[in-house]
Write a protein that holds these residues in place. Structure first.
Motif, short mmCIF file in Angstrom:
data_model
loop_
_atom_site.label_atom_id
_atom_site.label_comp_id
_atom_site.label_asym_id
_atom_site.label_seq_id
_atom_site.Cartn_x
_atom_site.Cartn_y
_atom_site.Cartn_z
N ALA A 42 0.86 -1.20 0.00
CA ALA A 42 0.00 0.00 0.00
C ALA A 42 0.89 1.23 0.00
O ALA A 42 1.86 1.32 0.76
N PHE A 43 0.53 2.20 -0.85
CA PHE A 43 1.37 3.38 -1.04
C PHE A 43 0.52 4.64 -1.03
O PHE A 43 -0.66 4.63 -1.36
N GLY A 44 1.16 5.74 -0.66
CA GLY A 44 0.55 7.05 -0.76
C GLY A 44 1.26 7.88 -1.80
O GLY A 44 2.43 7.63 -2.13
N PHE A 45 0.56 8.88 -2.34
CA PHE A 45 1.17 9.78 -3.32
C PHE A 45 0.52 11.15 -3.21
O PHE A 45 -0.58 11.29 -2.66
N GLY A 46 1.21 12.17 -3.73
CA GLY A 46 0.66 13.52 -3.73
C GLY A 46 0.86 14.28 -2.44
O GLY A 46 0.31 15.37 -2.27
N ASP A 47 1.67 13.76 -1.51
CA ASP A 47 1.91 14.43 -0.25
C ASP A 47 3.06 15.44 -0.39
O ASP A 47 3.65 15.57 -1.45
N SER A 48 3.40 16.13 0.70
CA SER A 48 4.40 17.19 0.63
C SER A 48 5.81 16.66 0.42
O SER A 48 6.70 17.41 0.00
N ARG A 49 6.05 15.39 0.69
CA ARG A 49 7.38 14.82 0.48
C ARG A 49 7.58 14.37 -0.96
O ARG A 49 8.62 14.62 -1.57
N THR A 50 6.59 13.67 -1.51
CA THR A 50 6.77 13.10 -2.85
C THR A 50 6.44 14.09 -3.97
O THR A 50 7.02 14.03 -5.05
N ASP B 11 6.27 13.25 -7.72
CA ASP B 11 7.43 12.65 -8.40
C ASP B 11 7.73 11.24 -7.90
O ASP B 11 8.54 10.54 -8.51
N ALA B 12 7.09 10.82 -6.82
CA ALA B 12 7.39 9.52 -6.23
C ALA B 12 6.20 9.07 -5.40
O ALA B 12 5.15 9.73 -5.38
N ILE B 13 6.35 7.95 -4.74
CA ILE B 13 5.34 7.43 -3.83
C ILE B 13 6.02 7.08 -2.51
O ILE B 13 7.26 7.06 -2.43
N PHE B 14 5.22 6.82 -1.48
CA PHE B 14 5.81 6.36 -0.22
C PHE B 14 5.00 5.18 0.30
O PHE B 14 3.77 5.14 0.14
N PRO B 15 5.66 4.19 0.90
CA PRO B 15 4.93 3.04 1.45
C PRO B 15 4.21 3.44 2.73
O PRO B 15 4.75 4.16 3.57
N LEU B 16 2.96 3.00 2.87
CA LEU B 16 2.23 3.31 4.10
C LEU B 16 2.87 2.62 5.30
O LEU B 16 2.86 3.14 6.41
N LYS B 17 3.42 1.42 5.07
CA LYS B 17 4.06 0.67 6.15
C LYS B 17 5.57 0.83 6.05
O LYS B 17 6.14 0.70 4.96
N VAL C 109 8.07 -1.03 7.07
CA VAL C 109 8.82 -2.24 6.71
C VAL C 109 7.86 -3.28 6.15
O VAL C 109 6.88 -3.65 6.80
N GLY C 110 8.12 -3.75 4.94
CA GLY C 110 7.33 -4.82 4.36
C GLY C 110 5.95 -4.38 3.92
O GLY C 110 5.59 -3.20 3.98
N SER C 111 5.19 -5.37 3.45
CA SER C 111 3.82 -5.12 3.00
C SER C 111 2.83 -5.34 4.13
O SER C 111 3.15 -5.97 5.14
#
Length: 262
Positions: free
Chosen positions: A93-101, A104-110, A112-114
């Motif tokens: 599960a991933f997030g996108f559109g936040d102030s960090r990414t 240009d990128a995505i970030f994992p919600l967790k 470590v691991g899935s």
């Protein structure tokens, strides 16, 4: 784009589904016995205002004990429907559109691991979301390329569910990613949550260029559940009714065999 005119029971017998498990069984009857599931969650700034009409004026990411927000509903309904088809139970599960990414990128919600099962996806979403700073723009491309990499690594057919509140800003990049995804055993279901309007997204869906198969579907969550006798089954059915046809196309194109040969 190849055309596969194969009717399936999810399209033909919509009135017979009363429980999510019945939709799962229908997908198995259509030949889809196993799949992986990936979630992508939109954390753009417009979530703050896109619930004015459809979510009581609250931010679409508002988390409370009183009711599920639209993202929580998407995770819960599609997770419960598809989890029985996922052999290892692992759900990236991933997030996108936040102030960090910043698109240009995505970030994992967790960290470590899935996530392990959709309930873990929901719990992780609930824990992480209050810490995320909403930003912009809406770009599906990094998420789609990540999903392709997951398919290649696991050598398994996956369904990517993108829950988003707005229109795609980076149309050219997203279009290129969707075209590339049609070379792999991957289906993309994009769910529009919030007020819309969704005319641009419907046009985007319809004007996508030639691909190996029709691998992308857009639907508006609120349009489907409004007035539905059973909002869970209505939404699951509309979100997944094209999946059997897409999977049949993937089999006919030999995309699973291509994956095994890598």
């Amino acid at each position: 784009m190849s055309t596969f005119k194969r009717e399936n029971s999810l399209k033909m017998d919509q009135g017979r589904f009363q429980r999510l498990s019945e939709i799962t069984s229908a997908m198995q009857e259509e030949g889809l016995y196993k799949c992986g599931l990936i979630f992508g969650i939109d954390y753009t700034m417009s979530n703050k205002v896109q619930g004015e009409k459809t979510f009581g004026g609250k931010c679409l990411h508002d988390i409370s004990e009183d009711e599920l927000n639209p993202y929580q509903e998407v995770i819960t309904i599609l997770g419960e429907t598809l989890q029985p088809l996922d052999e290892d139970g692992l759900i990236p599960a991933f997030g996108f559109g936040d102030s960090r990414t910043k698109g240009d990128a995505i970030f994992p919600l967790k960290d470590v691991g899935s996530c392990v099962g959709f309930r873990d996806v929901l719990a992780t979403y609930n824990r992480v979301t209050p810490t995320v700073k909403l930003y912009r723009p809406t770009n599906f491309a990094p998420l789609i390329y990540k999903a392709i990499n997951i398919v290649r690594a696991t050598k398994k057919y996956h369904i990517l569910v993108i829950a988003a509140d707005g229109q795609v800003n980076s149309e050219e990049e997203t279009t290129a990613a969707i075209v590339e995804a049609s070379n792999w055993p991957l289906s993309i279901v994009t769910v529009g949550v919030g007020d819309g309007p969704w005319g641009t997204m419907n046009e985007f869906d319809n004007k996508l260029p030639k691909r190996n198969f029709d691998n992308f579907q857009f639907l508006c969550f609120q349009d489907v559940v409004d007035g539905a006798r059973n909002r869970k089954t209505a939404f699951a059915l509309h979100a997944l009714m094209e999946i059997p046809d897409q999977y049949a196309a993937i089999e006919q194109l030999g995309l699973m065999e291509k994956l095994e040969d890598e």
